[in-house]
Design a protein around this motif. Structure first.
Motif, PDB file in Angstrom:
ATOM      1  N   GLY A  32     108.596  10.611  99.252  1.00 20.22           N
ATOM      2  CA  GLY A  32     108.275  10.060  98.016  1.00 20.22           C
ATOM      3  C   GLY A  32     107.057   8.998  98.176  1.00 20.22           C
ATOM      4  O   GLY A  32     106.130   8.999  99.083  1.00 20.22           O
ATOM      5  N   ALA A 114     108.333   3.193  89.945  1.00 15.97           N
ATOM      6  CA  ALA A 114     109.555   3.351  89.443  1.00 15.97           C
ATOM      7  C   ALA A 114     110.673   3.362  90.371  1.00 15.97           C
ATOM      8  O   ALA A 114     111.264   4.460  90.930  1.00 15.97           O
ATOM      9  CB  ALA A 114     109.763   4.324  88.361  1.00 15.97           C
ATOM     10  N   CYS A 152     103.469   1.609  87.613  1.00 21.52           N
ATOM     11  CA  CYS A 152     102.531   2.497  88.130  1.00 21.52           C
ATOM     12  C   CYS A 152     103.577   3.807  88.169  1.00 21.52           C
ATOM     13  O   CYS A 152     104.412   3.970  88.826  1.00 21.52           O
ATOM     14  CB  CYS A 152     102.120   2.353  89.568  1.00 21.52           C
ATOM     15  N   THR A 158     107.979   9.724  83.680  1.00 25.01           N
ATOM     16  CA  THR A 158     108.115   8.065  83.988  1.00 25.01           C
ATOM     17  C   THR A 158     107.096   7.440  82.988  1.00 25.01           C
ATOM     18  O   THR A 158     107.827   6.361  82.358  1.00 25.01           O
ATOM     19  CB  THR A 158     107.638   7.859  85.242  1.00 25.01           C
TER      20      THR A 158
END
Ligand code: ADP
Length: 172
Positions: A32, A114, A152, A158
């Motif tokens: 990620g 997030a 961001c 998101t």
């Protein structure tokens, strides 16, 4: 004036004073956003991370940004979502401790991913509420210090969650 913005972007491209990494407890890299930050920063980042002795959930540690446009990376470890009552306070700790560390290091512009909403499985809407509420409270408590915060968002879903929550707050 302290200020919050919501941006759809790859956090590794942002030239803030600091970007926040949703790391794991080892601080030795992962998938990620963590993987993306290590790839973009180069091997010097991993070398510095090895000296830090890991990081507990909810805590934060700072390194240089190396090949990133950002000057610093603040590594924080979000909770793996379990549905237990301490998920939200631990996630809030990530945002608050990252901002405290940023301030201690003279950071005035910071971008957050997030945290915990990817592999760590935190439901997006709940995580968004914790992120926004915690950052707003910190900005209120630190009115004497200039801090611009960017949320961001890596994808439209998101970004949509952040925008929806901001809209809800602005109607109150
Ligand atoms: P966690 O383990 O804390 O859940 P992840 O990296 O799996 O961390 O996901 C956290 C969030 O970061 C997700 O919304 C994911 O889409 C996002 N993300 C992944 N890569 C990037 C990137 N390059 N820039 C910004 N956000 C990213």
């Amino acid at each position: 004036m302290n200020h919050i913005q919501i941006l759809r972007a790859d956090i590794t491209a942002l030239s803030c004073d600091a970007i926040v990494n949703a790391a794991n407890q080892s601080l030795l890299g992962g998938g990620g956003v963590d993987g993306a930050i290590h790839r973009a920063a180069g091997p010097e980042l991993l070398r510095e991370c090895r000296t830090l002795g890991g990081c507990r959930t909810g805590e934060a540690k700072i390194t240089k940004g190396y090949r990133l446009p950002a000057k610093f990376v603040i590594h924080t470890v979000g909770p793996v979502y379990s549905g237990a009552p301490d998920d939200a306070p631990l996630l809030a700790d990530c945002y608050r401790n990252s901002l405290n560390l940023a301030r201690e290091n003279g950071v005035h512009t910071i971008a957050f991913p997030a945290i915990s909403t990817g592999v760590y499985g935190y439901p997006l809407r709940e995580a968004t509420k914790v992120a926004v509420d915690t950052v707003r409270k910190w900005l209120e408590d630190n009115r004497d210090y200039l801090m611009d915060v960017t949320f961001c968002c890596f994808d439209d879903r998101t970004r949509g969650a952040y925008e929806e929550y901001e809209k809800k707050l602005s109607r109150q």
